[in-house]
Design an enzyme around this catalytic site. Structure first.
Site: not given
Lengths: 332, 332
Positions: A192, A249, A256
């Site tokens: 992911k 995500t 991030r």
């Protein structure tokens, strides 16, 4: 009430420690950086990773790894995947098979390319009561007490450990689903982050939401092919540790890896993009490890290939996206 | 070059008409509102639905339905699902089986609760060359020429029509994947709008990204149960018309159903929320129709149930979310 050692004082370790204190457990949060731990004690806050969120008074803080583990019944590992193996080796002398262990780390071991559950088995033995926590979970929101739903996965025959950890984490705001597909959870948790970088690049290049949704969907298709080959389950892909985490995500600016991709897409160099995040970007190491797996098992993973090429400086982010978004399709 | 009639001058019909003109087809866009068509001619723009995007000179505009259909080889229907049946009945007298027909409408027929492909078969006969276009596609981005990937689905034995429409739409920026799962595509295209409302409510209540990702994932699980029961394919759910469209609709502020949910979550009444969107919100009718299907086929669909309860004024958005996010989970 369990005596829990949370190992790793980054954003996710800290958030989980806060949550476990709320669940009335006796929690010690360990960080390797003595200065940071000292500062957290003084400020009653993890100012670097979770600014503005006070730490509960009942949370213990420590920079002494072995003491922390020795005194705990239950261990929660929340270090980046590249530090996972070394940490387990360090704590092994004070660990015993009565101490249940769960990790929230996502990724693969960078030296061996192994899944973390294999690393754990190799170090702690096959009989260790181990589990993995995964699913869509931005640390800040968990620390704030917002609702979340996650997956705890254990070995096929270990329902007992799964139920133990479900009970440990469960609250009205924090729902735990049980799985026994360690392989599927590990692949999803690793892959992911690569997709998140790709998705971020598309965003950074202003390609729009349609392109991003298409990219994520084609990414799920390639993760499915790898999961099939490695014996993971499609149900995992469709679940919280798969789809759920992927959606989070790949669409959330709190990620991030996604933000790293956005920076790349906007034209920043890899070094400058990394600097702009100032935290571990798991997807960078992971992309090469997943590519190796893909080659080894002869699985076509075009998005992974393009991201590796971008990170190897052999292709620009723009050229990679053109390649991905103009492939001549056939059947889904 | 095909002579194409695009029926429905909302945002999606207009965007697809622009795209087909770019693909060098001879396109007439029909709208039922003569004044709107007149204004579009004058302004060279669909100012209400796609402000700021110029219409290509080669695009014909018409308010004469039968003439437009009579002169076309290929028909693209882009009206809301509640207007689908009536439109097909109107054009039937000038339609013949040489005229291929594709629709971009998503939803179910409100009178019968039927899938649109069944409605089309009933009106035009089983031998009609029909297809459906679905997938993640905000109209504005397509009109702007940004990349997108979509699915064209036809009947199992009709590869010819599928290839025809793939060719018709395909460009470097617009990739078409082929499917033959009409049922799966129809369920996904309908149910995603209900999930989008739920997802918007979570956002409007500021429950965070974790909760939203969990909600979407559990939503996929309940759509999967319905798809299984009705004979659709799981591959469709994992593909562009399923997952792809779902991700887009449930996370993007361009989605009307999502924005309607956000307004509800923020405390606006149903009437005021609808007013704030000022376009058709497909998920409202669809939720009741999908609930009926769920009851008929004995499929558990908790998110659909809660959204129906909210729209029936029998539950507040907040209470619905508490119910959904604090259900005691077991295995995924």
């Amino acid at each position: 009430m369990q005596k829990i050692a949370v190992l790793g004082s980054g954003s996710w370790g800290t958030a989980l420690a806060i949550h476990l204190v709320r669940n009335k457990h006796d929690v010690t949060l360990w960080g390797r950086n003595a200065e940071q731990i000292e500062l957290m004690k003084k400020q009653h806050m993890n100012a670097h990773f979770l600014p503005g969120i006070p730490l509960p008074d009942a949370l213990h803080l420590s920079d002494q790894l072995l003491d922390t583990v020795k005194e705990a019944d239950t261990i929660l590992v929340a270090v980046p995947s590249h530090a996972f193996k070394e940490l387990l080796e360090k704590i092994k002398p004070v660990w015993n098979s009565q101490k249940k262990i769960i990790w929230a780390s996502k990724g693969l071991d960078p030296d061996s390319g192994d899944f973390l559950h294999n690393v754990a088995d190799n170090i702690l033995g096959n009989n260790a009561k181990t589990a993995v926590l995964s699913g869509p979970s931005f640390a800040k929101e968990v620390a704030q007490g917002l609702p979340a739903a996650l997956t705890v996965a254990t070995k096929e025959n270990d329902e007992e450990t799964a139920l133990f950890f479900q009970e440990l984490f469960h609250s009205d705001k924090f729902r735990i689903y049980i799985s026994h597909d360690l392989v599927g959870v590990a692949i999803c948790g690793s892959a992911k982050n690569i997709l998140a970088i790709a998705s971020g690049i598309a965003e950074g290049l202003s390609l729009g939401s349609n392109a991003r949704a298409a990219l994520i969907t084609r990414g799920v298709a390639e993760i499915t092919r790898l999961t099939d080959k490695l014996g993971g389950k499609r149900e995992t892909l469709m679940g919280l540790a798969g789809l759920g985490d992927l959606i989070l995500t790949c669409t959330g600016v709190q990620s991030r890896n996604y933000r790293f991709g956005v920076a790349l897409g906007q034209g920043l160099s890899i070094a400058d993009s990394l600097k702009s995040i100032d935290q571990v970007v798991e997807g960078i190491n992971t992309s090469i490890l997943i590519q190796q797996l893909a080659h080894q098992y002869n699985v076509e993973m075009p998005i992974v290939e393009q991201i590796v090429a971008v990170l190897n400086h052999t292709k620009t982010p723009g050229a990679a996206m053109v390649e991905l978004l103009s492939r001549r399709p056939t059947h889904e």
